[in-house]
Design a protein around this motif. Sequence first.
Motif, PDB file in Angstrom:
ATOM      1  N   ASN A   1     -10.971  -7.181   2.458  1.00  6.31           N
ATOM      2  CA  ASN A   1     -10.046  -7.042   1.340  1.00  6.31           C
ATOM      3  C   ASN A   1     -10.367  -8.012   0.210  1.00  6.31           C
ATOM      4  OD1 ASN A   1      -8.356  -4.863   2.063  1.00  6.31           O
ATOM      5  ND2 ASN A   1      -7.190  -6.156   3.465  1.00  6.31           N
TER       6      ASN A   1
ATOM      7  N   SER B   1      -5.528   0.204  -3.770  1.00  8.96           N
ATOM      8  CA  SER B   1      -6.505   0.585  -2.744  1.00  8.96           C
ATOM      9  C   SER B   1      -6.529  -0.371  -1.562  1.00  8.96           C
ATOM     10  CB  SER B   1      -7.905   0.653  -3.354  1.00  8.96           C
ATOM     11  OG  SER B   1      -8.406  -0.650  -3.636  1.00  8.96           O
TER      12      SER B   1
ATOM     13  N   LYS C   1      -5.752  -2.280   1.773  1.00 11.68           N
ATOM     14  CA  LYS C   1      -5.146  -1.887   3.046  1.00 11.68           C
ATOM     15  C   LYS C   1      -4.187  -2.959   3.540  1.00 11.68           C
ATOM     16  CE  LYS C   1      -7.705   1.760   2.973  1.00 11.68           C
ATOM     17  NZ  LYS C   1      -7.097   3.061   2.602  1.00 11.68           N
TER      18      LYS C   1
ATOM     19  N   GLN D   1       0.828  -1.202   0.000  1.00 15.85           N
ATOM     20  CA  GLN D   1       0.000   0.000   0.000  1.00 15.85           C
ATOM     21  C   GLN D   1       0.865   1.255   0.000  1.00 15.85           C
ATOM     22  OE1 GLN D   1      -2.216   0.547   3.631  1.00 15.85           O
ATOM     23  NE2 GLN D   1      -0.704  -0.559   4.827  1.00 15.85           N
TER      24      GLN D   1
ATOM     25  N   ARG E   1     -10.904  -8.465   8.448  1.00  7.17           N
ATOM     26  CA  ARG E   1     -10.121  -7.644   7.516  1.00  7.17           C
ATOM     27  C   ARG E   1      -9.864  -8.401   6.213  1.00  7.17           C
ATOM     28  NH1 ARG E   1      -7.247  -6.530  12.338  1.00  7.17           N
ATOM     29  NH2 ARG E   1      -5.559  -7.961  11.707  1.00  7.17           N
TER      30      ARG E   1
END
Length: 587
Positions: A518, A457, A459, A363, A514
């Motif tokens: 993603n 984009s 994370k 990132q 998470r």
Amino acid sequence: MVILTSSQPMLWLRQHLVLPFLLYTSLLGGAEQPKCRCLYGDPCWPTQNEFTNLANQLSQPLLRPVPPPSACYPTNMPSGNCSEVVAHYTDGNWRADQPGAMQNTNFESFVFLNGTIDACYLNVSLNIPCEQGNVPPVSVDVRSAEDVQAAVVFAKRHNLRLVVKNTGHDYLGRSAGRGAFMIWTHHLKNMSYDASFTPSGAPRRHSAVEVVTLGAGVQWHEAYTFVSQQNRTIVGGISQGGSVGAAGGWVMGAGHSAFSPTFGLGVDNVVQFTLVLADGTYVTANAFQNVDLFWALRGGGGGTYGVVISTTYRVHPAFSVGLAAISTNFPSYAAALAVVTEWTKLHPTISDAGWGGYTYINQVGQADFQMMFVSPNVSIEEATATFKPLFDIVGNATEGQAVAVVRSYPTFLDWYTAFFTLPGQSQVGGRVELASRLLPKAITMQDPEKVAKILLSLKAGVGINSVGGGAVSKVDPSSTGLNPSWRKALAEVYISETWEEGVSAATIAQARERLKQNTDVIDKLTTDSGSYLNEGSLYEKDFKKSYFGSHYVDLKGVKKKYDPTSLFVVASGVGSEYWDEELKCRL
């Protein structure tokens, strides 16, 4: 009359009397199956006498696997040498040699629905008791097809939850199972080369093929050395230390390689399997015998249709390796977008030309871009010309701070040794879960900037295995059981989540959330959520669609034919939707 001499009578008795008798008795009692499997600790668990009877049929003593860190808890579970465990904990080949070790240690642990975690941690200062976790308590160390047959029949007879493990490389945890009975194939190490191989059952005029046959326990570092000694090359998995198994789950899930754009996937190079089915039968599957099973084994998932004993692969002439690599840091988002867009734009052309490789993009903020592509029999001059557009963009975007490398290696083994046998490098011994998507060629051609924006984009860091396109895309999607999405893909895009040892179930749940979020991001790269089964997530919204696509219904038909009672059940495997989350009870 046949008169048997020397050591042959015991083998003959085992093959012709013991195994058929066990098979016959295991099938008595009607077709109705218990709703739940029998696990360790249940009243139905086999008695010591029954295990003794099994042991008498085997070539090796039964094993009692334990999590590797148990050696560091002498008052709890005295077993092994703690210093050795600490020294080799992140060594993939050492872990492969331990029956109770998984390559990713989170799969050695078991999280109950109430949040309690049963595990054995290396960090003894956590003051958490060492428990068995998700490691099967009993295992058969198989050395032959007869050993496998005896173990399979025993598991079926006692309605045990059966786990098949080789090296423990499995991001879906299919090599482990709390309270299960394990078949450990790691010591099926036979390797043979045949310059003129004819598959079993082939017609007399069938063209011979140059092959190697690998036992189910052979690992890629062993296979590469053996094949190189024949002055040949094989399409195989690429990992640090080469500890991945070469003849089991890797190929049954697709089997990708940096050289797949030139030679195809693992499933495209298989000529024949031998395996033991759920009824204890030893069979051969190829294009002429058990054709439907051969189709399903090539992409339909490991641990699902039987226990593979050997896999026969087509081999290729030895070749030199051309390499192009870049390493840089992005000074800004604009620089990152320019580089990743050009990388995406170039991708279809280089894949169709036979280039494959690996890229890592982090990132913005940490700003890393690392790429390595390889291709057979390519000179330094050819490699430079191919990658010059990308080199120029990277140089301009980073104000000359990038490092670009173009090299040539005399053989595949020279390249592999230079990058994947480095001391101190490891990909295992930690806690990690993955999710992946197959990157379609169409979107990279139609909108490369969109692809770049999606990747940037995220994370988290994102890996791209450029293992599709080229030869992979030229194979008829219906010819194997592999998800047809592979034939339209250039690469596999994957993301990961990790956590510290000993954290709470709530913290693990946050990491998994998470990962799910993603996954929704990289799903924007696809139209069908196609994913690589061997590097996928346990939390797919529709695993049937993501991992198997339109082939799922036919794969389920093959499963029902060869394993009608579902002895072989694995997470996200064909038929697993009929079982609960722990794969213990039918729904």
